[in-house]
Design a protein around this motif. Structure first.
Motif, mmCIF file in Angstrom:
data_model
loop_
_atom_site.group_PDB
_atom_site.id
_atom_site.type_symbol
_atom_site.label_atom_id
_atom_site.label_comp_id
_atom_site.label_asym_id
_atom_site.label_seq_id
_atom_site.Cartn_x
_atom_site.Cartn_y
_atom_site.Cartn_z
ATOM 1 N N SER A 173 58.637 35.282 59.074
ATOM 2 C CA SER A 173 59.513 34.815 58.018
ATOM 3 C C SER A 173 60.624 35.838 57.823
ATOM 4 O O SER A 173 60.473 37.014 58.166
ATOM 5 C CB SER A 173 58.720 34.647 56.715
ATOM 6 N N MET A 174 61.739 35.402 57.271
ATOM 7 C CA MET A 174 62.821 36.341 56.972
ATOM 8 C C MET A 174 62.712 36.906 55.557
ATOM 9 O O MET A 174 63.553 37.692 55.134
ATOM 10 C CB MET A 174 64.178 35.667 57.168
ATOM 11 N N THR A 175 61.678 36.514 54.825
ATOM 12 C CA THR A 175 61.488 36.971 53.454
ATOM 13 C C THR A 175 60.363 37.997 53.413
ATOM 14 O O THR A 175 59.298 37.773 53.990
ATOM 15 C CB THR A 175 61.155 35.788 52.537
ATOM 16 N N GLY A 176 60.594 39.109 52.745
ATOM 17 C CA GLY A 176 59.560 40.124 52.628
ATOM 18 C C GLY A 176 59.996 41.281 51.756
ATOM 19 O O GLY A 176 61.181 41.415 51.403
ATOM 20 N N TYR A 177 59.037 42.109 51.404
ATOM 21 C CA TYR A 177 59.311 43.274 50.557
ATOM 22 C C TYR A 177 58.336 44.375 50.922
ATOM 23 O O TYR A 177 57.159 44.123 51.215
ATOM 24 C CB TYR A 177 59.159 42.917 49.075
ATOM 25 N N ALA A 178 58.834 45.609 50.915
ATOM 26 C CA ALA A 178 57.985 46.777 51.152
ATOM 27 C C ALA A 178 58.563 47.959 50.385
ATOM 28 O O ALA A 178 59.784 48.087 50.244
ATOM 29 C CB ALA A 178 57.894 47.097 52.643
#
Length: 298
Positions: A5-10
């Motif tokens: 996916s192109m959506t993410g958080y870190a």
């Protein structure tokens, strides 16, 4: 390979150890946010003291991420907030010389205060010499976490797409026998019209029968959707192949979704009965759901 996916958080925090007697230790924090985008759109938000690391950071990110709108935000703080660094005599001399030069041109400038001098000295000491290397390592770890999050989200999207593909195949199987049924019904109507016309003695029976059969054949050709269903199944096969293949499949899937929509539209325009129209509408709903999710795939 996984589908991403192109959506993410870190977000990660790391400590930078100071070299003995040279600088205070610092704590780095890296946040990476990613949303969908047609191309790679990278924004780096760095403190001024870390601007020199920007080219290396861009290279590191672009090597791992191909598409999406990414924001990488970096901040740092001294780990010991109570420590106060006193500038050396040489540093004070350089600062005094700089102040004299400024006031020579700008007499109205306010002289430096003790607090401003200490703040200047503390800023200069807040970053150990190995901060850039530590930052690159922390960003790489953050990218690992981001990719893991994107892979998990991509797996969920792939499962949804597989489900929609299965349901589209079911609808296509339901649509296939409806066309011969519609042709047979229309043929019966033409023949009924033929029998009614034959009741009129002034009409030639052979001519009417030939015309009725010609109209039935033309009708069958006009509503035939075998090619559309064949192409639709072919596109579904390719979608499943790409999902199993993994990697950067978003753009290819987006193109295939457009082709699926084209076939469903043609199927609806050729619909010979309400049931076929309903199946076409159901297909469009599923295809639109797929299109929305494919927009999020890398």
């Amino acid at each position: 390979m996984a589908v991403y996916s192109m959506t993410g958080y870190a977000a990660l925090t790391g400590a930078v150890e100071a070299e003995s007697g040279t600088a205070a230790a610092a704590a780095l924090r890296v946040e990476v946010r990613a949303v969908n985008g047609r191309f790679l759109d990278l924004t780096l938000r760095l403190p001024d003291e870390l601007r020199a690391a920007e080219p290396a950071l861009r290279e590191s990110v672009s090597a791992r991420v191909r598409r999406g709108k990414l924001e990488v935000r970096v901040s740092f703080d001294a780990t010991d907030g109570t420590a106060v660094r006193v500038p050396s005599a040489a540093e004070l001399q350089r600062l005094a010389t700089a102040q004299e030069q400024v006031r020579a041109w700008l007499p109205q400038a306010t002289p430096l205060s003790v607090a401003e001098v200490l703040q200047w000295a503390q800023r200069g000491a807040s970053l150990p010499p190995n901060t850039a290397d530590a930052l690159l390592a922390l960003v790489r770890r953050a990218l690992d976490e981001l990719q893991a999050a994107r892979a998990r989200e991509g797996e969920r999207l792939a499962l949804m797409l597989h489900d929609r593909v299965h349901r589209l195949r079911t609808l296509a199987a339901q649509a296939e026998p409806l066309v011969p049924q519609a042709v047979a019904q229309q043929r019966e109507r033409y023949l009924q019209r033929l029998h009614e016309a034959l009741a009129d003695a002034r009409v030639d029976a052979a001519t009417l029968q030939e015309r009725a059969l010609a109209e039935a054949a033309a009708y069958a050709l006009r509503i035939d959707v075998a090619e559309e269903l064949t192409r639709l199944r072919s596109h579904l096969d390719e979608i499943e192949r790409l999902l199993h293949q993994g990697g950067e499949v978003g753009k290819r899937l987006d193109f295939l979704i457009q082709e699926l929509h084209r076939e469903a539209n043609t199927l609806g325009s050729k619909a010979a009965n309400l049931e076929l129209t309903r199946l076409s509408v159901d297909m469009k709903v599923l295809i639109e759901q797929m299109r929305e999710q494919v927009q999020n795939l890398e």
